[in-house]
Design a protein around this motif. Sequence first.
Motif: not given
Length: 491
Positions: A90, A422-424, A449, A474, A478, A481, A489
């Motif tokens: 995170i 993934i946010d990557n 997402h 990752y 996420e 978290h 969220n």
Amino acid sequence: MSYISAVDHLYALGHELAPTLSPTATPTPRRKFDLAHMRALMAALGDPQKSFPSVLIAGTNGKGSTAATLSSILTTAGYRTALYTSPHLIRVNERIQIDGTEIPDEDFARLYFQVDDAANRLVAAGTLPHHPSFFEVLTALAFVYYAEQKIDIAVLEVGLGGRLDATNIVDPLLSIITDIALDHQDYLGNTIAEITREKAGILRPNGILITLPQHPEANQAIGEAAATLNLTAISAAPYIPPTPQNRVSHLSDSSTVAEVGESASEPLPHNHYTLTLDNQPLEINSPLHGQHQQRNIALAIAAAIALRNQVSYKSPTTSNQNGYNITNAAIEAGIRNTRWPGRLELLGGTPPILLDVAHNPAGAWSLRAAIAQLPSNQPRTLIFSCLRDKSLKEMTQILFPLFDSTSGEPERIHDHILLAPIDNPRASSVEDLLAAAHALDIPAHAAPHMAAALAQARAVTPANGLIIATGSVYLVGEIRHLALHPEANPA
């Protein structure tokens, strides 16, 4: 400068595993690493890595678990112990710890700009050809912090490979090689032997190697490297239990209780068994689940035993001339107190969520073995994604059939597979993820997402079911978290 500014500046450096983009959006070649650059940066910072002893850990899978377990043992034994790992789940601070506590934000910001200023001066002077990478900067920051904090020992997880990794500028007391498999072939080689030779770059002449028997190609490559370096090789095999252990415990024994505030029966066998050490029983009770963790625990035990035997290593950077005072009781308590989230970690809830950072085929096989021990009649929902430089086809072939609602197995008719990006910048596209499922003729659905994927998983999974989130560190970070902080969220 603020912590937020430091983190933003760090991420602007980009990820060293991905091609960079020029102003015209044309991909440029990936960076070639050279330890001479890292040594120049550290020299400008006063060579902090020379002020503390260290243990260096390389491998494909199990590095982090081994590092976390050994660090916990050393902390329990009373030593001020640094732990350096990657990537984070995170927050980037997770990578830099002392005695289980992350580096404070203010120290991170102060030291980040200290390292950045030194790097800019070296580039301006022509000493460095370019600014150090994301990982090089973080490694330098960590070493400066550890030196400032006057640690007794550092446990360092190699980021990628070994030979050219930024961590490899230390002179370790011990070098540990965990299980090796195919991963990062673009950088490390296309065979197990080639990858092993890169990871064996952490070995030192006349040094100490701790490892376990594994793939024959890896064994041969490690043996060849050891022979040329005249080092002492220690096998951790005596510390693996002779038979599989199947004792089941409860969440009340696990590190996740404090985090989720709930208790429920754990669906996976607990690593609770007894070994013999110095003719005395050694009770192993690890919060890390999965039979594969027994290998990582064994490596940590072997390292602890080597560290307490002063004759087995040289330590020019410390006044400790009698070995580390690590008792059997400290080994037991350290293993019991290990904290390493996201590795077959169960988060309570309705339904509960099982997190595992299976990010390559070897990790997927370990997760598959764990899933085989779950109740077969329990409905399951898989949340999956991975980075595009991973073996998407092979990982889906390993995992997706376990969630196939059209397989004809009555137990699986209520299962689901949910896919999300993934946010990557290295993430696989949803189109590629769906194509992998369609190639197997297994139903899967896409979400825009991760927050939406988690919300959908909760909606379709019965209260007595289980959500399993995996495929990338990752992704796990996420989902973890979002699960632990529902207010974050947006779905």
